[in-house]
Design a protein around this motif. Sequence first.
Motif: not given
Length: 180
Positions: A99, A101-105, A107, A136, A138-139, A163
């Motif tokens: 976890n 990575y703070d900008r995944p495409l 989840t 995250k 906005g993800c 989200c």
Amino acid sequence: GSVCAYLSSVLNAAGYRVGRYTSPHLVDWTERICLNDREIAPETLLSALHRVEAVIASDQPTPTQFEVLTAAAWCVFAEAEVDIAVIEVGLGGRLDATNVYDRPLATVITSLSLEHWQRLGPTVADIAREKAGILKAGCPAIIGALPPDAELVVRGRIESIGCPAVWPEPAQWLPEKADS
């Protein structure tokens, strides 16, 4: 694991260079790290593990085996210059080594049950709170069918962080109609 396998297979077929990290392995440690749906060579894993080992500070707490393997996967993916990495969360989510990575495409939470309750909490709601830690702001999130208590927790987290979420309906099997 199966969702990761499906996603990486589809993305690979679409022409992307795909890294996949899953756990646990069934037969060999190299199964955990795949490039374009093929497990890495033992030499590749060993090289990545040596790179990780070289940066572990001796005056800090020793990372767990899972943390070291996760870091090795990131090294392999960076070296291979993958277009997309499909990463399976290990235990939980919120505090999981995957976890970082703070900008995944996107989840994905596929399901929840009393798995790992000894570490994540005694109720499905407690476990959902930990699993929802991967979401995250906005993800986009794709959420499978959840028990009612877990769904309340996940929906609450989605709303609190802004989200966007998709809740696909489970597929229904329909028997074929008999010919007359």
